[in-house]
Design an enzyme around this catalytic site. Structure first.
Site, mmCIF file in Angstrom:
data_model
loop_
_atom_site.group_PDB
_atom_site.id
_atom_site.type_symbol
_atom_site.label_atom_id
_atom_site.label_comp_id
_atom_site.label_asym_id
_atom_site.label_seq_id
_atom_site.Cartn_x
_atom_site.Cartn_y
_atom_site.Cartn_z
ATOM 1 C CG ASP A 8 -1.903 10.974 -0.633
ATOM 2 O OD1 ASP A 8 -2.629 11.970 -0.741
ATOM 3 O OD2 ASP A 8 -0.651 11.033 -0.609
ATOM 4 C CG LEU A 9 -2.840 12.685 -6.829
ATOM 5 C CD1 LEU A 9 -3.173 11.633 -7.877
ATOM 6 C CD2 LEU A 9 -3.504 14.011 -7.216
ATOM 7 C CG ASP A 10 -0.007 15.543 -4.682
ATOM 8 O OD1 ASP A 10 0.120 15.541 -5.909
ATOM 9 O OD2 ASP A 10 -0.785 16.308 -4.083
ATOM 10 C CB THR A 16 2.837 15.920 -7.778
ATOM 11 O OG1 THR A 16 2.214 15.090 -6.806
ATOM 12 C CG2 THR A 16 2.187 15.700 -9.117
ATOM 13 C CE LYS A 44 7.521 13.563 0.101
ATOM 14 N NZ LYS A 44 8.290 12.323 0.159
ATOM 15 C CB SER A 113 -5.807 13.940 -2.969
ATOM 16 O OG SER A 113 -4.906 14.993 -3.163
ATOM 17 C CB ALA A 114 -4.418 17.484 1.082
ATOM 18 C CE LYS A 144 -4.941 13.118 2.988
ATOM 19 N NZ LYS A 144 -4.143 12.642 1.849
ATOM 20 C CD GLU A 168 -1.719 9.854 2.995
ATOM 21 O OE1 GLU A 168 -0.540 10.206 2.881
ATOM 22 O OE2 GLU A 168 -2.664 10.599 2.706
ATOM 23 C CG ASP A 169 3.257 10.479 0.151
ATOM 24 O OD1 ASP A 169 2.059 10.795 0.320
ATOM 25 O OD2 ASP A 169 4.124 11.289 -0.224
#
Ligand code: BG6
Ligand code: MG
Length: 220
Positions: A8-10, A16, A44, A113-114, A144, A168-169
């Protein structure tokens, strides 16, 4: 063995969430809606559309479709100003170490990522080159916890879902990974991410031995 590692990115690669928070907070306040950091937690991993819907629900507000569209682009314009100033210093600790280790082991690496801004952010922090596949909010139709984003990532890597590992966070992201039959690794608070197969506070806790075990496990 070649496994797929989907990031995942953020909140996993870069923090971010603080920029999303500032932009959503300004927007909420302009509508007379209060917006706390706790509420931001609940956004999130949530898509831009769904985030605005939730803020309006919290503020008990109904608006026209035109205004909804206008507010979404206003929020994104502000967010883009924040991310335009990002650089490599905003990469979260030890993310490059883990990426480079996986590359040295010839593993598949994808982004899942979303965010529709994912490619811009990866470019800003100079990490685009590390990914063999990038799946973001422009490639998926289901948010997600639907597993779509990770399943497309696995497909683009040419690796079966059961041979993939997701970092994933968000709770929704961990659930998406589990539904996709992938190994889920939560990055953050173990109480919040208790559905994950493993949880670490951050990448500094992820040692090479742990990665080696994931790589060599028969069915991870
Ligand atoms: C997720 C973030 O990665 O992307 C959410 O956790 C965000 O907070 C979502 O709303 C969509 O991002 P963007 O950049 O397309 O508005
Ligand atoms: Mg995230």
């Amino acid at each position: 063995m070649k496994k797929g590692f989907i990031f995942d990115l953020d909140g996993v690669i870069v923090d971010t969430a603080k920029y999303h928070f500032l932009a959503w907070q300004n927007l909420a306040n302009s509508l007379g809606i209060s917006f706390s950091e706790e509420q931001n937690e609940q956004l999130k991993g949530v898509s831009r559309i769904r985030s605005l819907e939730k803020i309006l629900e919290w503020g008990n507000k109904t608006i026209s479709e035109e205004e909804f569209t206008r507010l979404m682009s206003e929020k994104n314009e502000e967010y883009l100003i924040y991310i335009s100033k990002m650089d490599v210093s905003e990469i979260l600790p030890d993310v490059p170490r883990v990426l480079d280790y996986l590359i040295s082991k010839d593993q598949g690496i994808a982004l899942g990522s979303a965010s529709k801004n994912a490619r811009v952010i990866l470019d800003k922090v100079d990490l685009t080159v590390k990914f063999q596949a990038i799946v973001d909010g422009t490639n998926v139709s289901k948010a997600k916890p639907d597993p779509e984003v990770f399943l497309i990532g696995a497909e683009e890597l040419g690796i079966l879902p059961e041979n993939c590992v997701v970092f994933e966070d968000s709770v929704a992201g961990v659930q998406a990974a589990n539904i996709a039959n992938m190994v889920s690794i939560g990055i953050g608070d173990a109480n919040i991410l208790h559905e994950a197969d493993y949880v670490f506070n951050d990448f500094t806790e992820i040692k090479e031995e742990f990665i080696n075990n994931l790589v060599t496990a028969k069915k991870v």
